[in-house]
Scaffold this motif. Sequence first.
Motif, mmCIF file in Angstrom:
data_model
loop_
_atom_site.group_PDB
_atom_site.id
_atom_site.type_symbol
_atom_site.label_atom_id
_atom_site.label_comp_id
_atom_site.label_asym_id
_atom_site.label_seq_id
_atom_site.Cartn_x
_atom_site.Cartn_y
_atom_site.Cartn_z
ATOM 1 N N MET A 121 0.538 -1.129 -0.148
ATOM 2 C CA MET A 121 -0.008 -0.049 0.077
ATOM 3 C C MET A 121 1.015 1.192 0.004
ATOM 4 O O MET A 121 2.075 1.177 0.413
ATOM 5 C CB MET A 121 -0.941 -0.082 1.442
ATOM 6 N N SER A 122 0.390 2.138 -0.391
ATOM 7 C CA SER A 122 1.141 3.633 -0.606
ATOM 8 C C SER A 122 1.624 4.138 0.712
ATOM 9 O O SER A 122 2.733 4.662 0.945
ATOM 10 C CB SER A 122 0.223 4.770 -1.347
ATOM 11 N N ASN A 123 1.084 3.896 1.728
ATOM 12 C CA ASN A 123 1.528 3.948 3.214
ATOM 13 C C ASN A 123 0.936 2.938 4.071
ATOM 14 O O ASN A 123 -0.004 2.359 3.868
ATOM 15 C CB ASN A 123 0.982 5.348 3.810
ATOM 16 N N ALA A 124 1.938 2.647 5.081
ATOM 17 C CA ALA A 124 1.522 1.588 6.078
ATOM 18 C C ALA A 124 1.232 2.129 7.420
ATOM 19 O O ALA A 124 1.940 2.469 8.057
ATOM 20 C CB ALA A 124 2.701 0.593 6.405
ATOM 21 N N VAL A 125 -0.130 2.479 7.469
ATOM 22 C CA VAL A 125 -0.836 2.954 8.583
ATOM 23 C C VAL A 125 -0.010 4.380 9.051
ATOM 24 O O VAL A 125 0.501 4.479 10.123
ATOM 25 C CB VAL A 125 -0.996 2.380 9.749
ATOM 26 N N GLY A 126 0.303 5.168 7.968
ATOM 27 C CA GLY A 126 0.765 6.546 8.011
ATOM 28 C C GLY A 126 2.505 6.418 7.897
ATOM 29 O O GLY A 126 2.983 7.584 7.759
ATOM 30 N N THR A 153 -3.698 3.867 -0.872
ATOM 31 C CA THR A 153 -4.658 3.523 0.352
ATOM 32 C C THR A 153 -5.062 4.943 1.041
ATOM 33 O O THR A 153 -4.751 6.092 0.546
ATOM 34 C CB THR A 153 -4.245 2.767 1.375
ATOM 35 N N ALA A 154 -5.898 4.969 1.921
ATOM 36 C CA ALA A 154 -6.509 5.830 2.582
ATOM 37 C C ALA A 154 -5.447 6.919 3.453
ATOM 38 O O ALA A 154 -4.162 6.186 3.728
ATOM 39 C CB ALA A 154 -7.483 5.903 3.656
ATOM 40 N N THR A 155 -5.510 8.058 3.348
ATOM 41 C CA THR A 155 -4.579 9.071 4.141
ATOM 42 C C THR A 155 -5.293 9.353 5.254
ATOM 43 O O THR A 155 -6.249 8.969 5.747
ATOM 44 C CB THR A 155 -4.067 10.256 3.389
ATOM 45 N N GLY A 156 -4.432 10.268 6.046
ATOM 46 C CA GLY A 156 -5.025 10.754 7.263
ATOM 47 C C GLY A 156 -6.119 12.048 6.998
ATOM 48 O O GLY A 156 -6.446 12.424 8.177
ATOM 49 N N PRO A 171 -5.072 8.911 -5.931
ATOM 50 C CA PRO A 171 -4.050 9.442 -7.052
ATOM 51 C C PRO A 171 -3.160 10.492 -6.025
ATOM 52 O O PRO A 171 -1.738 10.376 -6.618
ATOM 53 C CB PRO A 171 -4.788 10.274 -7.735
ATOM 54 N N PHE A 172 -3.350 11.325 -5.157
ATOM 55 C CA PHE A 172 -2.475 11.986 -4.582
ATOM 56 C C PHE A 172 -1.511 11.051 -3.530
ATOM 57 O O PHE A 172 -0.439 11.662 -3.556
ATOM 58 C CB PHE A 172 -3.326 12.895 -3.472
ATOM 59 N N ASP A 173 -2.025 10.102 -3.110
ATOM 60 C CA ASP A 173 -1.143 9.341 -1.853
ATOM 61 C C ASP A 173 -0.087 8.601 -2.892
ATOM 62 O O ASP A 173 0.955 8.373 -2.523
ATOM 63 C CB ASP A 173 -1.817 8.313 -1.137
ATOM 64 N N THR A 174 -0.756 8.211 -4.071
ATOM 65 C CA THR A 174 0.502 7.657 -5.093
ATOM 66 C C THR A 174 1.440 8.320 -5.499
ATOM 67 O O THR A 174 2.742 7.899 -5.510
ATOM 68 C CB THR A 174 -0.405 7.072 -6.324
#
Length: 311
Positions: A121-126, A153-156, A171-174
């Motif tokens: 995922m693009s981040n791992a829980v932040g 995945t979802a951001t904060g 798209p932003f987090d990618t």
Amino acid sequence: MATPTSDRLDVHHHVIPPAFERFAGPSTQWSAASTLSWMDDHRVAAAVMSVSAPGLPSAADEGGPRLTREINEFTAELVKNRPDRFGHFASLPMADHDPASVLDEVGYAFDTLQADGVVLMSNAVGIYLGDRLWEPVWEELDRRQAVVFIHPTATGLRPLHGLSPAVVDFPFDTARTAVDLVVSGVMHRHRHVKVILSHAGGFLPYAAQRFAGIIPVLSSPKSTPTTPDAILAGLKRFYFDTALSTGHDALKLLASFAEPGHVLYGSDWPYAGTAGTAYFNHLLDTADLTQSDREAIEHRNAELLFPRFAT
């Protein structure tokens, strides 16, 4: 306009194992039989499957290494039954922030399950993928010359006006995690990994020259590499799939930005739904591409990453 005739090798194609259903968001019906039927209807010769967002939760939330192993073994069994049609990006237990357990699963996934690559995922829980915490994982993936598929995945951030995070935040987090991988030096240090970004890289191709030009002005003491040309070269190392991203203007931009051979077909089945995949496949079918360029996007480029599917 070329007539679409080539079969597709789908690198952005999701599996929903029974153990993952409760984490998979909106209810989506999935079965191997229905997937194969959809593939037949949409000229998809083979698909490399992966678990989608939100990825696997931590052990404290009923996820962790045990759930990861169960899901990877389920998907590997599908591949074993139909190796001609299915491939497998193995999941990794990143949410626990424990590189040792991640490395255990990397070894099992490749050595025992014969995975075709891994999905992150693009981040791992932040915690983003360029964080030094993950350096042992990148070292091992580089040693194995692995293909790494990155899914957002979802951001904060709070979702906009009730919109699904998949609309804008994904798209932003990618793009965010891709820039992180470059300025942290991961893409510079680990030259043997092949990293695929979902959805044409999110905003990355559109904003890449902005990133490359402004990072040295604002952040060069903290980044590696430090020159615009070197940063841009790092951003161009990625591969990009076409899932939900075959609009004609977007496809032209992607083809002009990406290195030769770095654009791959992706469907985002089943989350894009029948109507969504039909819409974006139609855009690809009607794009102004030569037959050679179309075949490269639809299967030849991916066959270089996954030679067992070469036709």
